[in-house]
Scaffold this active site. Structure first.
Site, PDB file in Angstrom:
ATOM      1  N   CYS A 150     -31.573  43.463   0.304  1.00 42.79           N
ATOM      2  CA  CYS A 150     -30.432  44.024  -0.413  1.00 42.79           C
ATOM      3  C   CYS A 150     -29.210  43.908   0.495  1.00 42.79           C
ATOM      4  CB  CYS A 150     -30.728  45.492  -0.729  1.00 42.79           C
ATOM      5  SG  CYS A 150     -29.357  46.362  -1.495  1.00 42.79           S
TER       6      CYS A 150
ATOM      7  N   CYS B 270     -25.413  39.006  -3.616  1.00 40.10           N
ATOM      8  CA  CYS B 270     -26.244  40.134  -4.076  1.00 40.10           C
ATOM      9  C   CYS B 270     -27.543  39.520  -4.563  1.00 40.10           C
ATOM     10  CB  CYS B 270     -25.540  40.865  -5.219  1.00 40.10           C
ATOM     11  SG  CYS B 270     -26.600  42.046  -6.099  1.00 40.10           S
TER      12      CYS B 270
HETATM   13  N1  DGL Z   1     -29.442  43.723  -4.900  1.00 37.12           N
HETATM   14  C1  DGL Z   1     -28.530  44.458  -4.135  1.00 37.12           C
HETATM   15  C2  DGL Z   1     -27.687  43.619  -3.203  1.00 37.12           C
HETATM   16  O1  DGL Z   1     -28.105  42.572  -2.775  1.00 37.12           O
HETATM   17  C3  DGL Z   1     -27.783  45.613  -4.720  1.00 37.12           C
HETATM   18  C4  DGL Z   1     -27.447  45.658  -6.148  1.00 37.12           C
HETATM   19  C5  DGL Z   1     -27.028  47.074  -6.510  1.00 37.12           C
HETATM   20  O2  DGL Z   1     -27.907  47.930  -6.517  1.00 37.12           O
HETATM   21  O3  DGL Z   1     -25.846  47.283  -6.780  1.00 37.12           O
HETATM   22  O4  DGL Z   1     -26.612  44.012  -2.827  1.00 37.12           O
END
Ligand code: DGL
Length: 286
Positions: free
Chosen positions: A77, A200
């Protein structure tokens, strides 16, 4: 083989986005066991403050260490990496830890027009960590940065239905069109954005839509594969790589997927993107 070699690798994300990193990890490390935690009960992280994301990151990393005895942790993440990886390293000094950050350096190497687009959450793109990364590449390319409020959440919600059911991508497509439209011209002509960094992990699951909107000449850059290679390097250095055995695909039992949210969306997501059975998934209160 050490005992640690038999322990699983922990992987977590605010939700199902980190499954895109898990795909790459399984391809790179087919003999490893994995425990994946989707914090869907607390997603999205991207529009919350650093303190909230850091508290979730610490609760999850503590849980994976104490309950699953993980031998390494992949923070799949970008938002959690930006908000909390530094503290997580201090909290677990002996644990090999890999984070993800928008792949700006590979994008600089890939661009021919010299113009790179970056999409990510508000949390990631507004972080001090991202500002440092951007500053380190000053003068090497022009960057157009676009936070995409709501996009990760829309991708998360798209898993509400089973893979064979209606995949309502209307909202995801509308958000992708709105945000990329605000960034300027994409393409290979002079001055246009020819390389788009998916900052993301959720956005990997919108890449078909992005490709359709932006055309085949725009290069999309994600981080799963380099993160998987870095994980291999750290395990090698620690002497805790699982032994190679013949036959490449791991058994289904080598992977456990947990969610702090509803079970069905995680089951739908792993069936759709990892071709794994629903029985690999369970809920956890955390
Ligand atoms: N998948 C996550 C990232 O790479 C976060 C997405 C979220 O929860 O806003 O930042």
């Amino acid at each position: 083989m050490t005992d640690a070699a038999q322990q699983p690798i922990g992987v977590f994300d605010s939700g199902i986005g980190g499954l895109s990193v898990l795909q790459a990890l399984r391809a790179e490390l087919p003999h490893e066991r994995f425990v994946y935690l989707a914090d869907s009960g607390h997603a999205p992280y991207g529009e919350r403050g650093d303190a909230y994301v850091a508290a979730r990151t610490h609760a999850i990393s503590d849980y994976l260490c104490t309950q699953h005895h993980i031998k390494a942790l992949v923070v799949a993440c970008n938002t959690a990496t930006a908000a909390a990886i530094h503290e997580a390293r201090l909290r677990h000094p002996l644990l090999p830890l890999v984070g993800v950050e928008p792949a700006l350096k590979p994008a600089v190497a890939a661009t021919r027009t010299g113009h790179v687009g970056v999409i990510g959450t508000r949390g990631t793109l507004g972080s001090a960590k991202f500002a440092r990364l951007l500053a380190s590449l000053q003068g090497q390319a022009r960057f157009t940065i676009q936070p995409c409020d709501g996009l990760a959440h829309a991708i998360e919600r798209s898993t509400a239905h089973p893979p064979a059911g209606p995949q309502d991508a209307t909202e995801i497509r509308a958000l992708c069109a709105r945000y990329t439209g605000a960034m300027g011209v994409f393409g290979t002509q002079a001055g246009a954005i020819d390389t788009l960094v998916l900052g993301c992990t959720h956005y990997v699951f919108a890449q078909d839509i992005l490709r359709d909107l932006l055309g085949p000449d725009v290069t999309l850059i994600a981080t799963g594969e380099p993160v998987a290679r870095q994980t291999r390097r750290l395990l090698q250095a620690a002497g805790t790589l699982a032994p190679q055995c013949t036959g490449s695909a791991p058994a289904d039992g080598s992977i456990r997927l947990l969610t702090t949210g509803a079970l069905a969306p995680l089951q739908n997501a792993v069936s759709r993107w990892l071709q794994l059975p629903a029985s690999c998934c369970a809920t956890v209160a955390l």
